[in-house]
Each structure stands twice: as structure tokens, then as C-alpha cells.
Design a protein around this motif. Structure first.
Motif, mmCIF file in Angstrom:
data_model
loop_
_atom_site.group_PDB
_atom_site.id
_atom_site.type_symbol
_atom_site.label_atom_id
_atom_site.label_comp_id
_atom_site.label_asym_id
_atom_site.label_seq_id
_atom_site.Cartn_x
_atom_site.Cartn_y
_atom_site.Cartn_z
ATOM 1 N N GLY A 88 -16.763 -3.247 1.078
ATOM 2 C CA GLY A 88 -17.268 -2.936 2.411
ATOM 3 C C GLY A 88 -16.333 -3.286 3.562
ATOM 4 N N LEU A 147 -13.520 -1.709 4.625
ATOM 5 C CA LEU A 147 -13.206 -0.539 5.461
ATOM 6 C C LEU A 147 -14.388 -0.221 6.366
ATOM 7 N N ARG A 148 -15.589 -0.256 5.822
ATOM 8 C CA ARG A 148 -16.767 0.053 6.646
ATOM 9 C C ARG A 148 -16.862 -0.919 7.824
ATOM 10 N N VAL A 189 -6.462 -1.985 2.652
ATOM 11 C CA VAL A 189 -7.253 -3.116 2.153
ATOM 12 C C VAL A 189 -6.526 -3.646 0.919
ATOM 13 N N TYR A 205 -13.235 9.783 4.800
ATOM 14 C CA TYR A 205 -13.666 9.574 6.188
ATOM 15 C C TYR A 205 -14.865 10.388 6.649
ATOM 16 N N ARG A 249 -10.924 -4.520 -2.370
ATOM 17 C CA ARG A 249 -11.428 -3.153 -2.189
ATOM 18 C C ARG A 249 -12.850 -3.009 -2.718
ATOM 19 N N ARG A 250 -13.545 -1.989 -2.211
ATOM 20 C CA ARG A 250 -14.935 -1.644 -2.567
ATOM 21 C C ARG A 250 -15.886 -2.826 -2.321
ATOM 22 N N THR A 297 0.827 -1.211 0.000
ATOM 23 C CA THR A 297 0.000 0.000 0.000
ATOM 24 C C THR A 297 0.861 1.260 0.000
ATOM 25 N N ARG A 318 -17.851 10.273 5.694
ATOM 26 C CA ARG A 318 -19.033 9.393 5.817
ATOM 27 C C ARG A 318 -19.058 8.647 7.153
ATOM 28 N N GLN A 364 -5.281 9.838 3.789
ATOM 29 C CA GLN A 364 -4.541 9.779 2.524
ATOM 30 C C GLN A 364 -5.302 10.486 1.409
ATOM 31 N N VAL A 369 -4.342 2.216 7.724
ATOM 32 C CA VAL A 369 -5.569 1.585 7.192
ATOM 33 C C VAL A 369 -5.278 1.093 5.776
HETATM 34 C C1 LIG Z 1 -9.262 3.538 1.073
HETATM 35 C C2 LIG Z 1 -9.525 2.063 1.374
HETATM 36 C C3 LIG Z 1 -9.053 1.751 2.797
HETATM 37 C C4 LIG Z 1 -11.021 1.810 1.245
HETATM 38 O O1 LIG Z 1 -11.304 0.477 1.625
HETATM 39 P P1 LIG Z 1 -12.550 -0.330 1.001
HETATM 40 O O2 LIG Z 1 -12.687 -1.614 1.755
HETATM 41 O O3 LIG Z 1 -12.396 -0.401 -0.452
HETATM 42 O O4 LIG Z 1 -13.767 0.638 1.355
HETATM 43 P P2 LIG Z 1 -15.311 0.217 1.514
HETATM 44 O O5 LIG Z 1 -15.644 -0.745 0.407
HETATM 45 O O6 LIG Z 1 -15.589 -0.247 2.895
HETATM 46 O O7 LIG Z 1 -15.988 1.598 1.236
HETATM 47 C C5 LIG Z 1 -16.626 2.324 2.249
HETATM 48 C C6 LIG Z 1 -17.068 3.627 1.647
HETATM 49 O O8 LIG Z 1 -15.927 4.423 1.367
HETATM 50 C C7 LIG Z 1 -15.923 4.821 -0.011
HETATM 51 N N1 LIG Z 1 -14.527 4.867 -0.433
HETATM 52 C C8 LIG Z 1 -13.664 3.852 -0.433
HETATM 53 N N2 LIG Z 1 -12.457 4.270 -0.874
HETATM 54 C C9 LIG Z 1 -12.581 5.582 -1.127
HETATM 55 C C10 LIG Z 1 -11.679 6.573 -1.614
HETATM 56 N N3 LIG Z 1 -10.402 6.269 -1.917
HETATM 57 N N4 LIG Z 1 -12.154 7.828 -1.757
HETATM 58 C C11 LIG Z 1 -13.436 8.135 -1.464
HETATM 59 N N5 LIG Z 1 -14.334 7.220 -0.992
HETATM 60 C C12 LIG Z 1 -13.890 5.973 -0.840
HETATM 61 C C13 LIG Z 1 -16.715 3.748 -0.717
HETATM 62 O O9 LIG Z 1 -17.245 4.253 -1.924
HETATM 63 C C14 LIG Z 1 -17.793 3.458 0.312
HETATM 64 O O10 LIG Z 1 -18.780 4.486 0.277
HETATM 65 P P3 LIG Z 1 -20.311 4.257 0.721
HETATM 66 O O11 LIG Z 1 -20.339 3.085 1.648
HETATM 67 O O12 LIG Z 1 -20.653 5.527 1.404
HETATM 68 O O13 LIG Z 1 -21.035 4.041 -0.554
HETATM 69 C C15 LIG Z 1 -8.793 1.143 0.372
HETATM 70 O O14 LIG Z 1 -9.157 1.519 -0.930
HETATM 71 C C16 LIG Z 1 -7.279 1.213 0.459
HETATM 72 O O15 LIG Z 1 -6.674 0.417 1.167
HETATM 73 N N6 LIG Z 1 -6.671 2.170 -0.243
HETATM 74 C C17 LIG Z 1 -5.215 2.385 -0.216
HETATM 75 C C18 LIG Z 1 -4.724 2.819 1.162
HETATM 76 C C19 LIG Z 1 -5.438 4.007 1.700
HETATM 77 O O16 LIG Z 1 -5.730 4.968 1.012
HETATM 78 N N7 LIG Z 1 -5.708 3.944 3.009
HETATM 79 C C20 LIG Z 1 -6.355 5.016 3.723
HETATM 80 C C21 LIG Z 1 -5.365 5.512 4.694
HETATM 81 S S1 LIG Z 1 -5.915 6.998 5.470
#
Ligand SMILES: CC(C)(COP(=O)(O)OP(=O)(O)OC[C@H]1O[C@@H](n2cnc3c(N)ncnc32)[C@H](O)[C@@H]1OP(=O)(O)O)[C@@H](O)C(=O)NCCC(=O)NCCS
Length: 413
Positions: A95, A97-98, A87, A126, A92-93, A24, A128, A121, A85
Motif C-alpha cells: 500500500g 504507492l497508494r 518502492v 494508474y 512492495r504490495r 529500480t 485505479r 512504466q 515513482v
Molecule cells: C509499481 C510500484 C510503484 C507499486 O508500488 P506498491 O507500493 O507495491 O503498490 P501498492 O501496494 O500501493 O498497490 C496499489 C495498487 O496498485 C496495484 N499495483 C501495484 N503494482 C502494480 C503493477 N505493477 N501493475 C498493476 N497494478 C499494480 C496493487 O495491486 C494495488 O491495487 P489495489 O489497491 O487496487 O488492490 C512498485 O511495484 C515499484 O516500485 N515498481 C518498480 C518501479 C515502477 O514500475 N514504478 C512505476 C513508475 S511509472
């Protein structure tokens, strides 16, 4: 077919954890080298999901740092900082993270933490989950030799000592801890755990340059520090400072002026600088530093009465607030906030009381540490985040929540 379930990570998960995080956030270390470094958090402070159909593959993880004495305006409270954090891309996408956030919020509340903070990032993730953009920091690129415009009462101090060296974790960890603990700027966390502190003081592997430190003492006591890297950026020698802290005006002046005086450094890149810092106040020509603004802390109120009573206020108030929090039911409802002489009493409103202002928990969290945002949000008109029912009440709340020192953290986690 995947079956993704919560697992409690321990040391047996270390290489799977490092593998996911270095995918990541690419690192100059190999995964097995990362596994040999101090772990920056405790396993019990992590949340993880594994795919039981795929040899317990780590699908997602997050961790948090306890900040038991987190500075808020005029006070302190138990908080924690969400970090790391991640995934796996193929999960990804879906649920995950939720699910992790829901579990993490439950864990934080069970610990008695009143506030959660994080550094995002991406801006859109966040909100939501009830987080609000709670502070800003500036990056400055300051030319070598800049003379900070300090009054003589600051430049003539003889009780300050300065030292510059390569970082030595055993020597410097206690010094940094002392400075962080004494800081009162709202939003300032403290690296409490030895693993967290030592990881932050670990130099990257060669050929990268080792980490350096500038330490300032006052009467031989720790007063300021800056961790910095030196690199050649397109022929320009840059000292990049992204982890620093200073207690008081003279110590902060001495820290930056010493760095700006160093030979063979063309530019001091000062990152994570609050806009009202001593440094920005003393720059002779702020334009010459190409300042750029960045969102800093995101905050989430976990416990409304604990948060609202822990801080002090800039004006007295008597308002009924409708706080909308779909994820934490204990917060969701109408609260009376009565402030006398800067100190708050908070209680659930008597049934039938009409609110003066309705706010999302994200909007209240954005203003909680003192970022002056409510009046601006009110001028935009009614929204899902803010509705003013009693004219003028949102501005009163704005004034009461504002604070002489802007919130912000001068190091990242
Ligand atoms: C960002 C990340 C953690 C999201 O995890 P995920 O399991 O895909 O997220 P979820 O499927 O649980 O999505 C939850 C909500 O967040 C939204 N979401 C997920 N990634 C997002 C992003 N990069 N930007 C905006 N919204 C995002 C989804 O659309 C979903 O929205 P909703 O439930 O309101 O319709 C994942 O894409 C990841 O690991 N990214 C790279 C590392 C990173 O950016 N980490 C964050 C560190 S602060």
C-alpha cells in the motif's frame, strides 16, 4: 516490524534516493556518480516514505515537475508531471504507492495544479487512481537516405539554418527551452528548472557515446532540436532520437531530413512521434519504417472546472455530466458543461438535474487532451467508466473534445 512514515527528503537523502532509483531503473552510473549530477527536481516536489525501524531506510519515493504553462487544446493551464515513482522491492504490495499518490494529489491541489500527467512504466498501474490513457506516440525506424515527400514550398526555404554537434548543456539548455515553450501541441510540457534541463543534457559515462544535438534555426531563432545517441546495434549504425521538438512544418522537415542525410547512419530511430506529425505525413513509405504504437501520457484531472474551462472545444454543447471521482471529492458530482463559440462555462448542476452522461474521472481525463476515445468507449456499451443516459450525448461530447492536433509529448520525463 517496520514503521513506515512520510519524510521530507532533502540533500541529506540524496544517496538513499539515488540508490533506490538505480535499483529500480539500472543505470550506467555508480550511485555516488549519480549523486554528483544535477538533481532533476526540487526536494519540496517529492514524496517519500522511510522505515523508522530500519535506520530511516528509504522505502518509497516519487517526485513531480511543475509544468506551469502546460499546453491543452487551445489553451494552457498549471499542471505537473509525476515521475521517478519507486518502492523498495521488500516493501512492495503493502500500500505504499497508494499512500504516496494520496499525499501527492493533496500537494498538487494545494499548489493549484489543475492536471497531473505521467508516463507509466506498466499499463495497469494508474487507472485505479483516476488516470486515463491520454495520448499515443509511434516509434519509426527510418532507413538512411529516405527522401521525405515535402512540397517545394517547404524544401525551398532559405531562412532555416542547421547545426550538428555534441551536446553542450550551457549552450543548448536555453535553445531547447525556447523551442519547448513556443510549442502548442496539447500535452507538451516544458523543462522549466535548470537542474531538470541540465540533467536531460548530461551524456552517459564512457564507454557510451556522448549525447549529440541537431539544432534548426529560423531567421537565427531556435526552431527545432533533436537529441540523439549513436550506437552500433548488431552491426547497424543507429541514431536514436527520443527528445525532440519542432516549431512548424519547415523546421520539422529540416530536422528529420538532415538526420536522414547523415553519413554512416543506417537507421534513424525516431521515438516519441505523434501519429499526426509532419514526419509521419511526409514518409514516402510508412511501412518501411516498421511503426510501433505506444501509450504516451496518462492524465488525471485534479480540478474539473479549471480543466474544462482552460481548453477550447471543437463544437458547442450543453450537457450535464455525472463525474465519478472517489479520490477527489470536489470533482465528484453532476456538472453542467455549456460551450458557446468553443469556450466553456462549467458549474455544479442544480440539485435534481439528470445527467446526460456518467463518466469516471479516468475516462474524462483520457479524452481531455483530445485523444478521440469517447465514441469508441460508448460503442462498447455501459461500463463503470461510461454510461450514456441521453442517446447521442456521448458522441456530442466526443466531437466537442476532439482537436485538430493530436495530444502527445515528444520528450519523456
Ligand atoms: C509499481 C510500484 C510503484 C507499486 O508500488 P506498491 O507500493 O507495491 O503498490 P501498492 O501496494 O500501493 O498497490 C496499489 C495498487 O496498485 C496495484 N499495483 C501495484 N503494482 C502494480 C503493477 N505493477 N501493475 C498493476 N497494478 C499494480 C496493487 O495491486 C494495488 O491495487 P489495489 O489497491 O487496487 O488492490 C512498485 O511495484 C515499484 O516500485 N515498481 C518498480 C518501479 C515502477 O514500475 N514504478 C512505476 C513508475 S511509472
Amino acid at each position: 516490524m517496520s514503521r513506515v512514515e512520510f519524510v521530507q527528503m532533502d540533500h541529506s537523502w540524496r544517496s538513499r534516493y539515488e540508490s533506490l532509483t538505480s535499483w529500480t531503473w539500472p543505470s550506467s552510473y555508480a550511485v555516488d556518480e549519480l549523486a554528483g549530477l544535477p538533481l532533476p527536481f526540487e526536494w519540496e516536489h517529492s514524496v517519500a516514505l522511510a522505515d523508522r525501524q530500519d535506520g530511516d531506510r528509504l522505502a518509497a519515493e516519487a517526485a513531480f515537475h511543475p509544468f506551469p504553462d502546460f499546453a491543452v487544446p487551445g489553451g494552457r493551464l498549471p499542471a505537473n508531471g509525476l515521475t521517478s515513482v519507486a518502492v523498495q522491492p521488500t516493501y512492495r504490495r503493502q500500500g505504499l504507492l497508494r499512500r504516496m499518490i494520496s499525499r501527492y494529489l493533496d500537494m498538487s491541489i494545494a499548489r493549484g495544479d489543475a492536471l497531473s500527467v505521467l508516463l507509466a512504466q506498466e499499463y495497469g498501474i494508474y487507472g485505479r487512481f483516476g488516470y486515463g490513457h491520454a495520448s499515443d506516440v509511434v516509434t519509426l525506424r527510418i532507413p538512411h537516405g529516405t527522401r521525405l515527400a515535402a512540397p517545394r514550398s517547404i524544401t525551398d526555404r532559405t531562412d532555416l539554418g542547421v547545426d550538428v554537434d555534441y551536446v553542450s548543456p550551457d549552450r543548448d539548455a536555453p535553445f531547447i527551452h525556447r523551442v519547448q515553450r513556443a510549442q502548442s501541441r496539447p500535452g507538451t510540457p516544458v523543462r522549466e528548472l535548470p537542474g531538470f534541463q541540465h540533467r536531460a543534457l548530461t551524456s552517459p559515462p564512457a564507454p557510451a557515446q556522448p549525447l549529440r544535438i541537431l539544432r534548426v534555426t529560423c531567421h537565427d531563432e531556435p526552431a527545432a532540436y533533436a537529441l540523439f545517441n549513436r550506437s552500433q546495434d548488431a552491426g547497424t549504425s543507429v541514431a536514436a532520437v527520443s527528445d525532440w521538438n519542432a516549431l512548424g512544418t519547415a523546421a520539422e522537415y529540416t530536422l528529420w531530413q538532415t538526420l536522414l542525410n547523415q553519413d554512416l547512419i543506417d537507421t534513424v530511430e525516431a521515438r516519441r512521434v505523434p501519429a499526426d506529425s509532419v514526419l509521419t505525413s511526409l514518409l514516402p513509405d510508412p511501412r518501411a519504417t516498421s511503426p510501433s504504437l505506444h501509450d504516451d501520457l496518462w492524465a488525471r484531472i485534479l480540478d474539473v472546472p479549471a480543466c474544462l474551462t482552460a481548453r477550447r472545444y471543437s463544437a458547442d454543447l450543453d450537457l450535464a455530466l455525472r463525474i465519478n471521482d472517489p479520490l477527489i471529492k470536489a470533482n465528484d458530482g453532476v456538472w453542467t458543461l455549456r460551450v458557446v463559440n468553443g469556450t466553456a462555462e462549467v458549474s455544479p448542476a442544480t440539485p435534481g438535474v439528470s445527467p446526460d452522461v456518467s463518466l469516471s474521472v479516468a475516462q474524462l481525463s483520457a479524452a481531455y487532451l483530445g485523444r478521440p476515445v469517447l465514441a469508441q468507449a460508448t460503442r462498447l456499451g455501459p461500463s463503470d467508466d461510461l454510461v450514456e443516459h441521453t442517446p447521442g450525448s456521448a458522441n456530442l461530447l466526443h466531437t466537442a473534445l476532439s482537436w485538430p492536433e493530436l495530444p502527445g509529448t515528444t520528450w519523456g520525463f
